[in-house]
Design a protein around this motif. Structure first.
Motif, PDB file in Angstrom:
ATOM      1  N   LEU A 323       0.483 -29.972 -23.180  1.00  0.00           N
ATOM      2  CA  LEU A 323       1.774 -30.501 -23.633  1.00  0.00           C
ATOM      3  C   LEU A 323       2.965 -29.889 -22.904  1.00  0.00           C
ATOM      4  CD1 LEU A 323       1.323 -30.874 -27.495  1.00  0.00           C
ATOM      5  CD2 LEU A 323       0.814 -32.490 -25.671  1.00  0.00           C
ATOM      6  N   ASP A 324       2.747 -28.754 -22.244  1.00  0.00           N
ATOM      7  CA  ASP A 324       3.834 -28.100 -21.522  1.00  0.00           C
ATOM      8  C   ASP A 324       4.349 -29.013 -20.406  1.00  0.00           C
ATOM      9  OD1 ASP A 324       5.654 -26.273 -20.596  1.00  0.00           O
ATOM     10  OD2 ASP A 324       4.181 -25.014 -19.558  1.00  0.00           O
ATOM     11  N   VAL A 326       5.396 -31.948 -20.664  1.00  0.00           N
ATOM     12  CA  VAL A 326       5.269 -33.368 -21.021  1.00  0.00           C
ATOM     13  C   VAL A 326       6.088 -33.660 -22.274  1.00  0.00           C
ATOM     14  CG1 VAL A 326       3.670 -35.240 -21.554  1.00  0.00           C
ATOM     15  CG2 VAL A 326       2.951 -33.375 -20.039  1.00  0.00           C
ATOM     16  N   HIS A 327       5.807 -32.939 -23.340  1.00  0.00           N
ATOM     17  CA  HIS A 327       6.550 -33.124 -24.583  1.00  0.00           C
ATOM     18  C   HIS A 327       7.424 -31.929 -24.934  1.00  0.00           C
ATOM     19  CE1 HIS A 327       4.777 -36.964 -25.589  1.00  0.00           C
ATOM     20  NE2 HIS A 327       3.605 -36.485 -25.246  1.00  0.00           N
ATOM     21  N   PHE A 328       7.191 -30.811 -24.258  1.00  0.00           N
ATOM     22  CA  PHE A 328       7.971 -29.594 -24.479  1.00  0.00           C
ATOM     23  C   PHE A 328       8.071 -28.840 -23.159  1.00  0.00           C
ATOM     24  CE2 PHE A 328       5.286 -30.434 -28.198  1.00  0.00           C
ATOM     25  CZ  PHE A 328       6.248 -30.608 -29.186  1.00  0.00           C
ATOM     26  N   ASP A 329       9.169 -28.105 -22.980  1.00  0.00           N
ATOM     27  CA  ASP A 329       9.245 -27.120 -21.903  1.00  0.00           C
ATOM     28  C   ASP A 329       9.029 -25.757 -22.553  1.00  0.00           C
ATOM     29  OD1 ASP A 329       9.709 -28.858 -19.780  1.00  0.00           O
ATOM     30  OD2 ASP A 329      11.860 -28.933 -20.193  1.00  0.00           O
ATOM     31  N   ASP A 541      14.290 -40.475 -25.703  1.00  0.00           N
ATOM     32  CA  ASP A 541      13.321 -39.635 -25.001  1.00  0.00           C
ATOM     33  C   ASP A 541      12.729 -38.650 -26.012  1.00  0.00           C
ATOM     34  OD1 ASP A 541      12.557 -37.025 -23.619  1.00  0.00           O
ATOM     35  OD2 ASP A 541      12.817 -38.335 -21.882  1.00  0.00           O
ATOM     36  N   LYS A 543      10.714 -36.082 -25.683  1.00  0.00           N
ATOM     37  CA  LYS A 543      10.825 -34.674 -25.293  1.00  0.00           C
ATOM     38  C   LYS A 543      12.240 -34.149 -25.555  1.00  0.00           C
ATOM     39  CE  LYS A 543      10.393 -31.719 -21.204  1.00  0.00           C
ATOM     40  NZ  LYS A 543      10.237 -31.747 -19.743  1.00  0.00           N
ATOM     41  N   HIS A 546      12.652 -33.488 -29.256  1.00  0.00           N
ATOM     42  CA  HIS A 546      12.049 -32.218 -29.656  1.00  0.00           C
ATOM     43  C   HIS A 546      12.943 -31.043 -29.250  1.00  0.00           C
ATOM     44  CE1 HIS A 546       7.921 -34.398 -29.409  1.00  0.00           C
ATOM     45  NE2 HIS A 546       8.483 -34.547 -30.592  1.00  0.00           N
ATOM     46  N   ALA A 547      13.502 -31.120 -28.038  1.00  0.00           N
ATOM     47  CA  ALA A 547      14.374 -30.043 -27.563  1.00  0.00           C
ATOM     48  C   ALA A 547      15.594 -29.894 -28.462  1.00  0.00           C
ATOM     49  CB  ALA A 547      14.806 -30.316 -26.122  1.00  0.00           C
ATOM     50  N   ALA A 574      17.255 -29.996 -21.322  1.00  0.00           N
ATOM     51  CA  ALA A 574      15.960 -29.507 -21.780  1.00  0.00           C
ATOM     52  C   ALA A 574      16.048 -28.019 -22.086  1.00  0.00           C
ATOM     53  CB  ALA A 574      14.902 -29.758 -20.705  1.00  0.00           C
TER      54      ALA A 574
END
Length: 576
Positions: A323-324, A326-329, A541, A543, A546-547, A574
């Protein structure tokens, strides 16, 4: 890490000073929070100690109010956030003091009593200095208990007492630490394994262990002989206190009647989904029969703690890797997570402890497994994502990491249960949407977890506000709630073991308002996702969403709504 927030805003220096003061006056809680402190010292839990801390908090509140106004531009947003978070935190601490919460701080899962034991789990066992601190804390335990008992006595004198059920639960936990399975008897073994052992250290530690066990025994005697006769018979805390505590856990005000009705609608929806899925797993079988199969089939279980911990650790590593980006940094320090068994003797279940300042102590998922040797995996996959990654570990460890934008107080001392548990429950849902529940067994386990959280809403509100069980309910329709009825629902309808059902029902009654934070928090996060998707259309988006949710640290649910919808439609940077 370089400091990118507006260091010119004096709020950051004031926050740093508050955290240092907190570490000096509340060292046990500083250890729990991962803040450097005198690890051999204890808080003063007495009425005078509480009054002294309240006076300190009030002085910081005055200093916060006296700060010059914050900047207005986007570069000042973190300063504005830090001010609001600190103001809310100080208000909550003083509100607790004004309502005498420190005089009735006793329950089966999250009170000063548990902190007196759990703090040792988070202490350094690798260095001579760490073992010196452990020995000092052991030696100081009787005095710490004395100060704690003084506040409970003041509560008893003034009629601010907890229910008998909570007292009996704590007596049982205290007696456990006196017995042959006591956590404290594991310390000499760990000391030998550390490579730091000396003859003098062994003697000091052995004496400290006996002092600690005796202190727990004396506290159990006090609770049984002195406190219990004065304790309340009634479990429920009533509407006024319940709504005040719920507001604390949620950072939002609820309509309890609407939320109770919504909780029941969630129960019925989840039960219907589970029944359909059970038919796919074992055609023709009832849902209880399918749950029984998943709980007992050796092929669907991990055998022994080592295999279970290995499987849970593998889940964490796989999710992090995939998931790094892609959906989270995911910042590098957060990629380390430990999975451990909690020492026995406490409430059952799993919990997460965040990393310490500088990540010297990694974020850790703890499993309180009781005496289990067989671990049914159907219900544990979803727990791994809830407690670990991308649930509590991502949210809590990121908060510790974001020193470029969050104040030190925010990073280490602020946790809104509605935000934290709402995010963790959303993380389970997200992993389902992303295909990480690869067997129908695991999907059913996720739904079983959601069902428990939905029952938490109806049980918690229903018991504390003395609401009737609806006419369409499956058990005891139209009757008032009781502890026994709650246990029956959790055991027969939510499929918890009888021991776990008793532990859970006791928890809800002793920790009013916390149990609803999971589903209510998830409800808000999912509503915000859909609202932002509607506002942004094709530009939405996931991601970036989530950020935005976890990139401002733990905040109340009302505050979260403002943060997520502020400037909706504009791109948001991000996480770094």
């Amino acid at each position: 890490m370089s400091q990118h927030h507006d260091a010119r805003d004096p709020i950051f220096a004031l926050s740093d000073e508050f955290v240092e003061t907190f570490a000096a006056q509340c060292p046990a809680h500083a250890t729990l929070a991962g803040i450097p402190c005198d690890d051999g010292a204890w808080n003063d839990w007495s009425p005078s100690g509480a009054a002294s801390w309240a006076s300190t908090v009030a002085s910081f509140q005055e200093r916060l109010r006296a700060l010059p106004p914050p900047g207005r531009g986007p570069e000042a947003r973190w300063g504005r956030l830090a001010r609001r978070v600190m103001a809310d935190h100080l208000d909550e601490r003083l509100d607790d003091f004004r309502h005498g919460e420190h005089l009735r701080d006793l329950n089966n899962i999250e009170s000063a009593f548990q902190h007196l034991r759990v703090v040792f789990d988070l202490m350094d066992v690798r260095s001579a200095a760490g073992w010196d601190a452990i020995a000092s804390r052991l030696e100081g335990l009787p005095r710490a208990f004395d100060s704690y008992r003084a506040s409970l006595e003041e509560g008893r004198r003034t009629g601010q007492v907890v229910a008998r059920r909570q007292v009996r639960a704590v007596v049982e936990q205290a007696r456990y630490q006196v017995g042959e399975a006591s956590f404290f008897l594991t310390l000499p073994v760990a000391y030998e394994a550390s490579g730091c052992a000396t003859d003098a250290g062994r003697a000091r530690l052995a004496a400290g262990v006996e002092r600690a066990r005796a202190a727990f025994g004396a506290f159990a005697d006090y609770l049984e002989q002195t406190y219990l006769p004065s304790a309340r018979a009634a479990d429920a805390v009533g509407e006024e206190r319940y709504l005040r505590m719920a507001r604390r856990f949620l950072g939002a005000t609820i309509d309890p009647i609407e939320t109770y009705a919504w909780g029941w609608s969630e129960v019925h929806d989840i039960e219907a989904r589970m029944a359909r899925l059970a038919g796919e797993i074992l055609p023709g079988a009832s849902l209880p029969d399918v749950i029984e199969l998943l709980m007992t089939d050796p092929a669907r279980c991990a055998h022994g703690a080592d295999e279970f911990l290995r499987l849970m650790s593998e889940r964490q590593r796989k999710a992090l890797a995939e998931l790094d980006g892609v959906h989270f940094d995911i910042p590098e320090p957060i990629r380390r997570i430990e999975v451990k068994l909690a020492p026995p003797g406490g409430a059952l279940g799993a919990y997460y402890m965040p990393p310490s300042d500088g990540f010297k102590r990694p974020g850790t998922v703890w499993y309180a497994a009781g005496d289990r040797q067989q671990f049914p995996l159907y219900e544990e996959i979803t727990t791994a994502y809830h407690e670990g990654f991308p649930g509590h570990h991502l949210q809590c460890a990121l908060q510790v990491h974001l020193e470029d934008r969050l104040s030190r107080l925010h990073r280490f001392l602020v946790t809104c249960s509605g935000f934290a548990e709402g995010w963790a429950l959303y993380a389970e849902q997200l992993m389902y949407e992303l295909g990480y529940f690869e067997r129908p067994d695991y999907v059913l386990g996720m739904l079983a977890g959601k069902l428990v959280r939905a029952y938490r809403i109806v049980l918690d509100i229903g018991m504390h506000l003395d609401l009737p069980i609806p006419q369409h309910a499956p058990l005891h329709a139209g009757e008032p709630w009781s502890y026994e009825t709650a246990v029956e629902y959790l055991h027969r309808r939510a499929f918890l073991t009888l021991d776990h059902a008793h532990s859970e029902a006791t928890r809800y009654l002793g920790w009013p308002g916390q149990a609803i934070s999971y589903k209510v928090g998830e409800r808000v996060v999912l509503e915000l996702r859909e609202e932002l998707r509607r506002l942004q259309g094709e530009a939405f988006d996931l991601k970036a969403f989530h950020a935005k949710v976890i990139g401002s640290g733990s905040v109340g649910l009302d505050h979260l709504r403002e943060i997520v919808l502020e400037g909706a439609g504009a791109e948001d940077g991000a996480l770094r």
